[in-house]
Motif scaffolding. Structure first.
Motif, PDB file in Angstrom:
ATOM      1  N   PHE A  50     -24.924  -5.671 -23.082  1.00  0.00           N
ATOM      2  CA  PHE A  50     -25.322  -4.362 -23.611  1.00  0.00           C
ATOM      3  C   PHE A  50     -25.852  -4.465 -25.041  1.00  0.00           C
ATOM      4  CE2 PHE A  50     -21.924  -2.668 -20.557  1.00  0.00           C
ATOM      5  CZ  PHE A  50     -22.858  -2.448 -19.556  1.00  0.00           C
ATOM      6  N   PHE A  51     -25.249  -5.338 -25.844  1.00  0.00           N
ATOM      7  CA  PHE A  51     -25.738  -5.531 -27.209  1.00  0.00           C
ATOM      8  C   PHE A  51     -27.075  -6.273 -27.195  1.00  0.00           C
ATOM      9  CE2 PHE A  51     -21.063  -5.223 -27.875  1.00  0.00           C
ATOM     10  CZ  PHE A  51     -21.065  -4.093 -28.664  1.00  0.00           C
ATOM     11  N   ALA A  52     -27.173  -7.282 -26.333  1.00  0.00           N
ATOM     12  CA  ALA A  52     -28.435  -8.030 -26.226  1.00  0.00           C
ATOM     13  C   ALA A  52     -29.578  -7.120 -25.796  1.00  0.00           C
ATOM     14  CB  ALA A  52     -28.271  -9.182 -25.238  1.00  0.00           C
ATOM     15  N   ASP A  53     -29.267  -6.153 -24.925  1.00  0.00           N
ATOM     16  CA  ASP A  53     -30.292  -5.199 -24.484  1.00  0.00           C
ATOM     17  C   ASP A  53     -30.846  -4.393 -25.656  1.00  0.00           C
ATOM     18  OD1 ASP A  53     -29.943  -6.023 -21.890  1.00  0.00           O
ATOM     19  OD2 ASP A  53     -28.704  -4.311 -21.287  1.00  0.00           O
ATOM     20  N   GLU A  54     -30.053  -4.257 -26.695  1.00  0.00           N
ATOM     21  CA  GLU A  54     -30.477  -3.522 -27.896  1.00  0.00           C
ATOM     22  C   GLU A  54     -31.094  -4.453 -28.942  1.00  0.00           C
ATOM     23  OE1 GLU A  54     -30.518  -0.349 -28.467  1.00  0.00           O
ATOM     24  OE2 GLU A  54     -29.300   0.473 -26.835  1.00  0.00           O
ATOM     25  N   LEU A  92     -29.564  -7.149 -30.183  1.00  0.00           N
ATOM     26  CA  LEU A  92     -28.522  -7.596 -31.101  1.00  0.00           C
ATOM     27  C   LEU A  92     -27.812  -8.831 -30.571  1.00  0.00           C
ATOM     28  CD1 LEU A  92     -26.913  -4.121 -31.918  1.00  0.00           C
ATOM     29  CD2 LEU A  92     -28.721  -5.309 -33.175  1.00  0.00           C
ATOM     30  N   ASP A  93     -27.572  -9.779 -31.451  1.00  0.00           N
ATOM     31  CA  ASP A  93     -26.793 -10.977 -31.122  1.00  0.00           C
ATOM     32  C   ASP A  93     -25.410 -10.790 -31.731  1.00  0.00           C
ATOM     33  OD1 ASP A  93     -25.796 -13.461 -30.540  1.00  0.00           O
ATOM     34  OD2 ASP A  93     -27.044 -14.541 -31.977  1.00  0.00           O
ATOM     35  N   VAL A  94     -24.466 -10.296 -30.925  1.00  0.00           N
ATOM     36  CA  VAL A  94     -23.133  -9.940 -31.415  1.00  0.00           C
ATOM     37  C   VAL A  94     -22.119 -10.996 -31.010  1.00  0.00           C
ATOM     38  CG1 VAL A  94     -21.260  -8.238 -31.287  1.00  0.00           C
ATOM     39  CG2 VAL A  94     -23.638  -7.476 -31.389  1.00  0.00           C
ATOM     40  N   SER A  95     -21.284 -11.393 -31.950  1.00  0.00           N
ATOM     41  CA  SER A  95     -20.184 -12.319 -31.669  1.00  0.00           C
ATOM     42  C   SER A  95     -18.977 -11.884 -32.471  1.00  0.00           C
ATOM     43  CB  SER A  95     -20.571 -13.755 -32.033  1.00  0.00           C
ATOM     44  OG  SER A  95     -20.897 -13.847 -33.418  1.00  0.00           O
ATOM     45  N   THR A  96     -17.821 -12.458 -32.153  1.00  0.00           N
ATOM     46  CA  THR A  96     -16.587 -12.123 -32.869  1.00  0.00           C
ATOM     47  C   THR A  96     -16.011 -13.362 -33.531  1.00  0.00           C
ATOM     48  OG1 THR A  96     -15.174 -12.508 -30.928  1.00  0.00           O
ATOM     49  CG2 THR A  96     -16.046 -10.268 -31.232  1.00  0.00           C
ATOM     50  N   VAL A  97     -15.267 -13.148 -34.589  1.00  0.00           N
ATOM     51  CA  VAL A  97     -14.509 -14.216 -35.230  1.00  0.00           C
ATOM     52  C   VAL A  97     -13.111 -13.675 -35.497  1.00  0.00           C
ATOM     53  CG1 VAL A  97     -15.345 -13.554 -37.536  1.00  0.00           C
ATOM     54  CG2 VAL A  97     -14.410 -15.855 -37.158  1.00  0.00           C
ATOM     55  N   THR A  98     -12.099 -14.447 -35.155  1.00  0.00           N
ATOM     56  CA  THR A  98     -10.713 -14.022 -35.341  1.00  0.00           C
ATOM     57  C   THR A  98     -10.211 -14.532 -36.680  1.00  0.00           C
ATOM     58  OG1 THR A  98     -10.369 -14.143 -32.943  1.00  0.00           O
ATOM     59  CG2 THR A  98      -8.400 -14.017 -34.335  1.00  0.00           C
ATOM     60  N   ALA A 147     -24.836   0.566 -27.701  1.00  0.00           N
ATOM     61  CA  ALA A 147     -24.318  -0.485 -26.831  1.00  0.00           C
ATOM     62  C   ALA A 147     -22.805  -0.384 -26.686  1.00  0.00           C
ATOM     63  CB  ALA A 147     -24.714  -1.853 -27.380  1.00  0.00           C
ATOM     64  N   LEU A 148     -22.122  -0.048 -27.772  1.00  0.00           N
ATOM     65  CA  LEU A 148     -20.663   0.042 -27.712  1.00  0.00           C
ATOM     66  C   LEU A 148     -20.230   1.191 -26.794  1.00  0.00           C
ATOM     67  CD1 LEU A 148     -17.926  -1.016 -28.733  1.00  0.00           C
ATOM     68  CD2 LEU A 148     -18.063   0.696 -30.554  1.00  0.00           C
TER      69      LEU A 148
END
Length: 307
Positions: free
Chosen positions: A22-26, A28-34, A213-214
């Motif tokens: 969904f983010f890629a469709d917008e 956006l290259d979204v990732s997480t870091v803990t 996307a969210l």
């Protein structure tokens, strides 16, 4: 980059958005870091190392309370709208509904000071009529540490979140929760997406795209629980499938997610009440207001577009 304080099932809609594209469709290259630690995820945004953090909007209030010159951070969307914490006790301990009597004199393991689980622990102690000095608190930035601490008898009670809750029940380390914070506190802006004001001002298009996307991710998690379970299995491969299934079932039943992405004033007030009572936020002279830490412009725009 979205900084998270733990990699937890409560953040499943965010992972759904990444895995389902969904983010890629917008664009956006979204990732997480803990980043474990009471405020490490917030600091990553304050210093520009991460675009946003997922966590309590009270962290935005901490920044706002510093006064003029402080970096302004706003919650742009909601994910977890219930206090995603549960009090559990070692086997054999009987809870009769009197929280003060039950906790008095016991050792409680909770999260790091400044983090939301820690604040919820202190808030519940105060609400029950106890002082922090009436118990022994073990603070740990590692959520999984509660498993060993209770198992080894170093603490009788733990404040935990999923999936640690489910692991402890499955392994017989503690019983089912004796206090359900989602039910106890009601609507509670527990984990919002929080972005620097200068990011909002300089690139509102990206903020809007992320929010669209969210919201799709939240709705997908609501409408496609079987696929959401598959994504959860990929995110948490070491969890036994039955434990993970029970974890997600509890989350759906407790209505922890805010499907619309909206952050209500009521939910924010609960979040602020918790940190004020625990004295993590000291703003009595100039109380932080909702509009100073929340921006619903982008969620409202998604809702308007869908009408």
């Amino acid at each position: 980059m979205i900084a998270e304080p733990v990699h937890g099932t409560g953040y499943l809609p965010l992972y759904v958005g990444i895995q389902e594209g969904f983010f890629a469709d917008e664009g956006l290259d979204v990732s997480t870091v803990t980043l474990q630690g009471g405020g490490a995820h917030t600091n990553a945004v304050l210093t520009g190392e991460a675009w946003a953090f997922i966590g309590g909007p009270e962290h935005n209030a901490f920044a706002a309370a510093r006064g003029e010159g402080a970096v302004v951070v706003k919650a742009i969307a909601n994910v977890v709208n219930r206090g995603n914490n549960y009090l559990v006790a070692a086997p054999g301990l009987e809870y009769d509904g009197d929280l003060a009597a039950f906790l008095d004199g016991k050792t409680i393991v909770t999260g790091a000071y400044g983090g939301t689980p820690n604040s919820v622990t202190r808030y519940l102690l105060q609400e029950s009529g106890l002082d922090v000095s009436d118990v022994q608190i073990i603070e740990s930035a590692d959520a999984a540490a509660a498993l060993a601490i209770v198992q080894q008898g170093q603490a009788e009670v733990a404040m935990v979140s999923e999936p640690i809750l489910g692991r402890g029940v499955a392994e017989g380390i503690w019983e089912e929760p004796f206090l359900d914070v989602p039910e106890e506190l009601g609507p509670y802006a527990y984990s919002t997406i929080n972005v620097r004001q200068d990011s909002i001002d300089s690139d509102p298009e990206t903020v809007q795209a992320f929010t669209r996307a969210l919201v799709k991710s939240l709705e997908f998690t609501r409408d496609e629980p079987e696929r959401a379970m598959e994504i959860a299995q990929a995110e948490f491969p070491t969890l036994e499938p039955d434990v993970l299934a029970a974890t997600l079932e509890r989350s759906y039943e407790d209505e922890i997610w805010e499907w619309s992405g909206a952050v209500s004033e009521e939910a924010v007030e609960t979040a602020l009440d918790v940190v004020r009572a625990s004295e993590v936020l000291k703003d009595s002279g100039d109380p932080v207001q909702y509009d100073a830490i929340v921006d619903m412009t982008f969620v409202d725009a998604v809702g308007s577009a869908g009408e």
